[in-house]
Design a protein around this motif. Structure first.
Motif, PDB file in Angstrom:
ATOM      1  N   SER A   1       0.817  -1.221   0.000  1.00 25.96           N
ATOM      2  CA  SER A   1       0.000   0.000   0.000  1.00 25.96           C
ATOM      3  C   SER A   1       0.849   1.269   0.000  1.00 25.96           C
ATOM      4  O   SER A   1       0.396   2.315  -0.477  1.00 25.96           O
ATOM      5  CB  SER A   1      -0.952   0.001   1.196  1.00 25.96           C
ATOM      6  OG  SER A   1      -0.226  -0.106   2.407  1.00 25.96           O
ATOM      7  N   ASP A   2       2.098   1.200   0.516  1.00 30.41           N
ATOM      8  CA  ASP A   2       2.906   2.419   0.540  1.00 30.41           C
ATOM      9  C   ASP A   2       3.598   2.696  -0.798  1.00 30.41           C
ATOM     10  O   ASP A   2       4.404   3.621  -0.897  1.00 30.41           O
ATOM     11  CB  ASP A   2       3.921   2.402   1.684  1.00 30.41           C
ATOM     12  CG  ASP A   2       5.001   1.346   1.526  1.00 30.41           C
ATOM     13  OD1 ASP A   2       4.963   0.588   0.550  1.00 30.41           O
ATOM     14  OD2 ASP A   2       5.899   1.303   2.402  1.00 30.41           O
ATOM     15  N   THR A   3       3.261   1.913  -1.828  1.00 29.99           N
ATOM     16  CA  THR A   3       3.696   2.286  -3.175  1.00 29.99           C
ATOM     17  C   THR A   3       2.923   3.493  -3.690  1.00 29.99           C
ATOM     18  O   THR A   3       3.388   4.199  -4.586  1.00 29.99           O
ATOM     19  CB  THR A   3       3.510   1.127  -4.174  1.00 29.99           C
ATOM     20  OG1 THR A   3       2.124   0.739  -4.198  1.00 29.99           O
ATOM     21  CG2 THR A   3       4.363  -0.074  -3.790  1.00 29.99           C
TER      22      THR A   3
ATOM     23  N   GLU B   1       8.946   1.464  -2.486  1.00 30.54           N
ATOM     24  CA  GLU B   1       8.263   2.714  -2.139  1.00 30.54           C
ATOM     25  C   GLU B   1       8.181   3.636  -3.359  1.00 30.54           C
ATOM     26  O   GLU B   1       9.084   3.653  -4.188  1.00 30.54           O
ATOM     27  CB  GLU B   1       8.987   3.422  -0.998  1.00 30.54           C
ATOM     28  CG  GLU B   1      10.434   3.764  -1.282  1.00 30.54           C
ATOM     29  CD  GLU B   1      11.098   4.448  -0.111  1.00 30.54           C
ATOM     30  OE1 GLU B   1      10.389   5.043   0.719  1.00 30.54           O
ATOM     31  OE2 GLU B   1      12.337   4.381  -0.028  1.00 30.54           O
TER      32      GLU B   1
END
Length: 206
Positions: free
Chosen positions: A30-32, A105
């Motif tokens: 999700s932190d992409t 990231e």
């Protein structure tokens, strides 16, 4: 972030793969997800970071064991542009699943807008990308092997899709991996992406 791979025939061909008989599914951390104009960071030790313009589907209502692809429309809130940035060595040459080449990231700029599904005619959408002003990808969403209703129905047989989930639907041909000389991204490059009616993105590679 749920993603579909090899969903355009020309992209499957440039990847050296046969068109899949069923959707190829992988996940991204999700932190992409970053903004549409935020910097994209090349990972440590990466030499094969690549760009992928994609149509993103944003889920608006729970999709769980849908009976038919036609039932998917009621579960879709809208659409956006997604850049499914990928590190090809991590993805394809290091063994295991694709996720580790997809989950670094900043590897999924999203936006700028969520356009309501009722305002979007998906098959007619034109997906395009440029690197340093040079055109790289240009294809219609209607060329997908598996269309959006099929994808949402299919995914719902294996996982529950919740409101706010994002489904990337695959990228057209023209990624660096498939071009002569494989012009992968380097610090200082500028990516631009557009989809008709969904806006435009611009990211600097750092």
């Amino acid at each position: 972030m749920v993603c579909i791979g090899l969903n355009y025939r020309a992209h499957a061909a440039e990847s050296g793969a046969e068109p899949p008989a069923e959707p190829v599914v992988f996940m991204k951390a999700s932190d992409t997800v970053v903004g549409p104009d935020d910097d994209v960071r090349i990972p440590r030790n990466s030499v094969k970071t690549d760009y992928e313009v994609e149509l993103a589907v944003i889920i608006g209502r729970q999709a769980r064991y849908l009976d038919r692809p036609e039932d998917a429309a009621a579960c879709i809130a809208g659409y956006a542009i997604s850049n499914d940035v990928s590190e090809r060595e991590f993805q394809l040459e290091r063994g295991g699943q694709w996720d580790k080449g997809k989950s670094c990231e900043t590897f999924n700029p999203l936006g700028p807008w969520l356009v309501p599904a009722s305002d979007v005619a998906v098959p007619a959408l034109r997906l395009r990308s440029w690197v340093n002003g040079e055109a790289r990808q240009d294809e219609l969403a209607g060329d997908m092997i598996f269309d959006v209703p099929h994808l949402i129905w299919y995914l719902s047989q294996f996982m529950v899709l919740h409101p706010g989930d994002v489904v990337n639907t695959g990228t057209p041909a023209g990624v660096a991996m498939g071009l002569p000389g494989q012009p992968y991204l380097r610090a200082g490059d500028v990516m631009e992406l557009s989809i008709d009616g969904l806006g435009r993105q611009r990211q600097r590679v750092v």
